[in-house]
Design a protein around this motif. Structure first.
Motif, short mmCIF file in Angstrom:
data_model
loop_
_atom_site.label_atom_id
_atom_site.label_comp_id
_atom_site.label_asym_id
_atom_site.label_seq_id
_atom_site.Cartn_x
_atom_site.Cartn_y
_atom_site.Cartn_z
N GLU A 1 0.86 -1.18 0.00
CA GLU A 1 0.00 0.00 0.00
C GLU A 1 0.90 1.23 0.00
OE1 GLU A 1 -3.09 1.71 3.01
OE2 GLU A 1 -3.27 -0.49 2.88
N ILE A 2 1.03 1.87 -1.13
CA ILE A 2 1.97 2.99 -1.23
C ILE A 2 1.24 4.31 -1.06
CG2 ILE A 2 3.60 4.17 -2.75
CD1 ILE A 2 4.05 1.33 -4.00
N ASP A 3 1.70 5.08 -0.08
CA ASP A 3 1.09 6.38 0.16
C ASP A 3 1.59 7.34 -0.91
OD1 ASP A 3 0.61 9.02 1.36
OD2 ASP A 3 -0.07 7.77 3.02
N PRO A 4 0.72 8.17 -1.48
CA PRO A 4 1.20 9.10 -2.51
C PRO A 4 2.21 10.10 -1.98
CG PRO A 4 -1.09 9.55 -1.90
CD PRO A 4 -0.71 8.27 -1.24
N SER A 5 2.16 10.41 -0.69
CA SER A 5 3.14 11.33 -0.15
C SER A 5 3.92 10.68 0.97
CB SER A 5 2.46 12.58 0.39
OG SER A 5 3.33 13.20 1.32
N PRO A 6 5.22 10.50 0.80
CA PRO A 6 6.03 9.90 1.86
C PRO A 6 6.04 10.74 3.13
CG PRO A 6 7.20 9.92 -0.21
CD PRO A 6 5.99 10.75 -0.42
N LEU A 7 5.96 12.08 2.97
CA LEU A 7 5.95 12.91 4.16
C LEU A 7 4.65 12.70 4.95
CD1 LEU A 7 7.52 14.92 5.83
CD2 LEU A 7 6.65 16.76 4.39
N LEU A 8 3.56 12.58 4.22
CA LEU A 8 2.28 12.29 4.87
C LEU A 8 2.35 10.91 5.55
CD1 LEU A 8 -0.60 13.24 5.40
CD2 LEU A 8 -1.28 12.13 3.26
N ALA A 9 3.03 9.99 4.91
CA ALA A 9 3.16 8.65 5.51
C ALA A 9 3.93 8.73 6.83
CB ALA A 9 3.87 7.71 4.54
N VAL A 10 4.95 9.58 6.86
CA VAL A 10 5.71 9.77 8.12
C VAL A 10 4.78 10.33 9.19
CG1 VAL A 10 7.56 11.09 9.23
CG2 VAL A 10 7.95 10.08 6.99
N LEU A 11 3.97 11.32 8.82
CA LEU A 11 3.06 11.93 9.81
C LEU A 11 2.04 10.91 10.31
CD1 LEU A 11 2.35 15.55 8.51
CD2 LEU A 11 4.29 14.66 9.78
N LYS A 12 1.51 10.10 9.40
CA LYS A 12 0.54 9.07 9.80
C LYS A 12 1.18 8.07 10.75
CE LYS A 12 -2.56 9.09 5.81
NZ LYS A 12 -2.87 8.43 4.54
N ASP A 13 2.40 7.72 10.44
CA ASP A 13 3.14 6.77 11.26
C ASP A 13 3.34 7.33 12.68
OD1 ASP A 13 4.65 4.55 11.79
OD2 ASP A 13 6.53 5.46 11.11
N LEU A 14 3.79 8.59 12.75
CA LEU A 14 4.02 9.21 14.07
C LEU A 14 2.70 9.36 14.83
CD1 LEU A 14 6.61 12.01 13.21
CD2 LEU A 14 7.02 9.80 14.26
N HIS A 15 1.65 9.68 14.10
CA HIS A 15 0.34 9.86 14.74
C HIS A 15 -0.13 8.55 15.35
CE1 HIS A 15 -4.01 10.66 15.09
NE2 HIS A 15 -3.60 11.90 15.33
N SER A 16 -0.04 7.45 14.57
CA SER A 16 -0.55 6.19 15.14
C SER A 16 0.38 5.69 16.25
CB SER A 16 -0.78 5.13 14.07
OG SER A 16 0.36 4.99 13.30
N GLN A 17 1.66 5.98 16.15
CA GLN A 17 2.59 5.56 17.20
C GLN A 17 2.32 6.31 18.52
OE1 GLN A 17 6.66 6.01 15.93
NE2 GLN A 17 7.48 5.69 17.99
N TYR A 18 2.18 7.63 18.43
CA TYR A 18 2.12 8.42 19.67
C TYR A 18 0.71 8.64 20.21
CZ TYR A 18 7.08 8.90 19.48
OH TYR A 18 8.42 8.61 19.48
#
Ligand code: GLN
Length: 337
Positions: free
Chosen positions: A21-38
């Motif tokens: 599942e490739i996110d169109p924006s890698p920066l958005l993917a980083v934000l989503k990752d941090l959001h679900s982690q924290y």
């Protein structure tokens, strides 16, 4: 290509190699990752010094990045309104500098970190100035410098200044304002102390009202990121292209944010995260990566110093992952650049 552009292209390549599942924006993917982690991190407590703030939902959490070319990346509750609180101090300082120039403002407010809590009742022994504009005493002195023929004109100038940074009209939360005004005895004590030493020469009740009003301006997380991006972009709002503050004062604003913006955590923040920032008791943090981007984080759970617990963690990880520390020459940035 910019460091951020390269970061995006490097991360895109990584995403293409592994993920289905490739996110169109890698920066958005980083934000989503941090959001679900924290979002799982439940440490800290919401501000309780006035009932209105204690009512906030502690689970609210959003992260937003706005680049200097106007790209917006956002996750979580980025539309949720809250009062800006101490983050306003940054912008009021810019307005005071525009109104009076650096030399005069320096006679009224210093630029030294305090190492004390944001609401410490302390002035510099020698000069009787408050230490810096990012703690309450210094912010009240700064706000007292905002020009205008009376309370309405001063408030309108302040609101118009916020409008330029944010890109739309802003409003004051009247319940938060009145509740701060009726319970703000500590801030009132600081104002009286500064009046005693001639550091404030206007009607102090009028200046305190303006200070409480500026703290009660309503914003959301995306607004925070746009404001931070405006500071990153030589004072020009990257979306509306309006000049929000004279660019000659950007270095003054960012310097005090860097050394004093996170209260008695400012040194550790500068050491670990390495970018100018400002927190507020609302749970918001803005961070500025000069010439690249503005970051806004909102999560109302605070640590003992009054900084957002998740906000600090998110900024720490963003700084590491994107190589944002201003003095980092270890090669981490080279990995992206
Ligand atoms: N309105 C708050 C006060 O003056 C702001 C403090 C903060 O955000 N740290 O006490």
């Amino acid at each position: 290509m910019s460091i951020l552009g390269n970061a995006i292209s490097v991360m895109t390549n990584q995403a293409h190699q592994g993920d289905l599942e490739i996110d169109p924006s890698p920066l958005l993917a980083v934000l989503k990752d941090l959001h679900s982690q924290y979002k799982l991190l439940g440490e800290g407590a919401v501000a309780k010094y006035i009932p209105e703030l204690a009512k906030v939902n502690p689970d609210l959490f959003s992260i937003c990045i706005v680049t200097v070319d106007g790209q917006v990346y956002k996750v979580g509750d980025y539309d949720q309104l809250f009062t800006i609180q101490s983050i306003s101090k940054v912008f009021a300082y810019g307005l005071a500098l525009e109104d009076h120039g650096q030399d005069y403002v320096l006679t009224r407010v210093g630029v030294e970190p305090t190492g004390d809590a944001f609401n410490a009742i302390v002035l510099d022994e020698q000069s009787k100035r408050p230490y810096n504009p990012m703690v309450n005493a210094g912010a009240i002195a700064t706000t007292s410098l905002i020009k205008g023929s009376g309370p309405t004109e001063r408030l309108n100038r302040m609101l118009d200044m916020f409008r330029r940074y944010i890109g739309h009209d802003v409003f004051v939360d009247i319940s938060v304002f009145t509740s701060e005004r009726s319970t703000g005895h500590r801030n009132r004590a600081m104002a009286h102390l500064m009046l005693n030493f001639g550091m404030i020469d206007r009607n102090i009740e009028e200046s305190l009202d303006l200070y409480f009003q500026q703290c009660a301006v309503m914003v959301n997380c995306q607004d925070l990121a746009v404001m931070a991006a405006t500071l990153a972009n030589r004072g020009i709002n990257p979306i509306t292209k309006e000049q929000a503050v004279d660019k000659r004062y950007i270095k003054d604003i960012l310097s005090v944010m860097y050394t004093c913006g996170m209260y008695n955590f400012a040194g550790e923040w500068a050491y670990k995260i390495g970018i100018p920032a400002k927190s507020g008791i609302c749970g918001g943090i803005i961070a500025v990566v000069p010439n690249k981007m503005g970051i806004g984080v909102f999560s109302p759970l605070l640590d003992v110093r009054g900084n957002s617990v998740r906000g600090v963690k998110v900024c720490e990880e963003l700084s590491q992952r994107l190589g944002l520390h201003l003095f980092d020459c270890s090669g981490q940035q080279a990995k992206f650049g």
